[in-house]
Design an enzyme around this catalytic site. Structure first.
Site, PDB file in Angstrom:
ATOM      1  N   ALA A  67       5.774 -14.268   0.586  1.00  0.00           N
ATOM      2  CA  ALA A  67       6.487 -13.043   0.919  1.00  0.00           C
ATOM      3  C   ALA A  67       6.636 -13.005   2.434  1.00  0.00           C
ATOM      4  CB  ALA A  67       5.688 -11.841   0.430  1.00  0.00           C
ATOM      5  N   GLY A 112       3.751 -15.513  -2.378  1.00  0.00           N
ATOM      6  CA  GLY A 112       4.875 -15.123  -3.234  1.00  0.00           C
ATOM      7  C   GLY A 112       5.728 -16.311  -3.658  1.00  0.00           C
ATOM      8  N   GLU A 115       4.034 -17.675  -6.569  1.00  0.00           N
ATOM      9  CA  GLU A 115       4.258 -16.715  -7.665  1.00  0.00           C
ATOM     10  C   GLU A 115       5.671 -16.843  -8.231  1.00  0.00           C
ATOM     11  OE1 GLU A 115       2.818 -13.470  -5.105  1.00  0.00           O
ATOM     12  OE2 GLU A 115       1.549 -12.894  -6.785  1.00  0.00           O
ATOM     13  N   GLU A 135      -3.234 -15.037   0.233  1.00  0.00           N
ATOM     14  CA  GLU A 135      -3.143 -13.616   0.584  1.00  0.00           C
ATOM     15  C   GLU A 135      -4.425 -13.050   1.184  1.00  0.00           C
ATOM     16  OE1 GLU A 135      -1.895 -14.950  -2.132  1.00  0.00           O
ATOM     17  OE2 GLU A 135       0.108 -14.146  -2.511  1.00  0.00           O
TER      18      GLU A 135
END
Ligand code: DAK
Length: 257
Positions: A67, A112, A115, A135
């Site tokens: 992200a 992300g 993911e 993270e």
């Protein structure tokens, strides 16, 4: 076909290739990119000329390095929740897509990015790929389904280890753990994805969608079995079953629409 700010899209042999196009930021998934991925998957799912998709990253280095960290600073609780809601909706729409979606992981797939790859139905990694959920280095936890999907793919012990140590694993280790289906040299990444999709193309699209829905319903409870018999029953409502059975009886290859 729509045009996008942070994606490149194209179609080859009925396969929609969706390329995250922020190579100078290692294809970090900012809000707009996540939203555009959702739109592009929806567009391809509704396009009758498209039977499968590949999601990949532009450039030699990254699938997606996570992200976009810059967007996390200064968020209010409400903005954070909205970011989470919108993102999870997009990732779920990939997993639920009735057409096969392959992640062509061409480099870093972190946070992300990992993911996103896990939301796809099949993952193929180039030999220079790295996976990780770093993270906890930032004081947050995975937020696009990583705690759930990684645990499903590689089991609780190893998933916990990766998420609480933030250690990266290479493509070979990802293969051994069952996180990816294949690892190939970089130049073979797209050909391998296309080869798999061409094989899937010869199968009943109705049944392929049914398998995806039934497998997605596997949650360790009887719900999965119920989904399987419901999906099995639905096959009798579609023309594919007639073509499949007739082709078998006539000793020829089936030709599905
Ligand atoms: N976000 C923003 N920019 C990034 C980025 C990222 N995740 N990763 C790389 N970049 C940018 C760098 O800032 C740099 O930009 P400039 O400084 O040139 O403007 C450019 O990409 C090139 O990166 P590097 O110079 O760092 O390249 P290196 O080869 O030296 O290093 C690296 C590559 C992948 C090891 C390094 O870039 C790195 O460690 N990147 C961060 C990896 C990371 O921590 N990823 C996880 C992010 S956290 C949630 C949803 C999702 C998430 C959480 C919650 N909810 C919905 C609640 C997910 C969180 C994450 O993914």
């Amino acid at each position: 076909m729509n045009t996008y700010t942070n994606l490149k899209t194209g179609t080859a042999d009925g396969v929609r290739v969706i390329t995250i196009n922020r190579p100078d930021k290692l294809n970090a998934l900012n809000r707009q990119t996540v939203s555009e991925i959702g739109q592009a998957v929806k567009e391809a799912a509704g396009d009758t000329e498209v039977y499968g998709m590949i999601i990949t990253g532009e450039g030699p280095k990254a699938f997606a390095a996570g992200a976009d960290i810059k967007e996390f600073s200064g968020l209010t609780k409400e903005q954070g929740m909205e970011l989470s809601r919108a993102g999870q909706e997009v990732f779920q729409s990939i997993e639920d897509c009735p057409k096969p979606v392959i992640a062509a992981v061409n480099g870093f797939a972190l946070g992300g990015g990992c993911e996103l790859a896990m939301a796809c139905h099949i993952r193929i990694a180039s030999s220079n790929a790295f996976f990780g959920q770093p993270e906890v280095n930032l004081g947050i936890i995975p937020g696009y389904g990583g705690t759930q999907r990684l645990t499903r793919y590689i089991g609780k012990g190893k998933a916990l280890e990766l998420m609480i140590t933030a250690e990266r694993i290479n493509a070979q280790t990802a293969l051994q753990l069952g996180l990816v289906n294949y690892t190939v040299p970089p130049e073979m990444l797209m050909p391998k994805c296309m080869e798999l999709l061409q094989l899937i193309r010869t199968k009943s699209p109705f049944a392929v969608g049914g398998v995806i829905r039934a497998v997605n319903a596997c949650d360790g409870t009887p719900n999965g079995y119920k989904a399987e018999y419901a999906e099995f029953g639905k096959c009798f409502t579609a023309p594919d079953i007639h073509e499949g059975i007739n082709a078998f009886l006539e000793k020829r290859a089936p030709s599905f629409r």
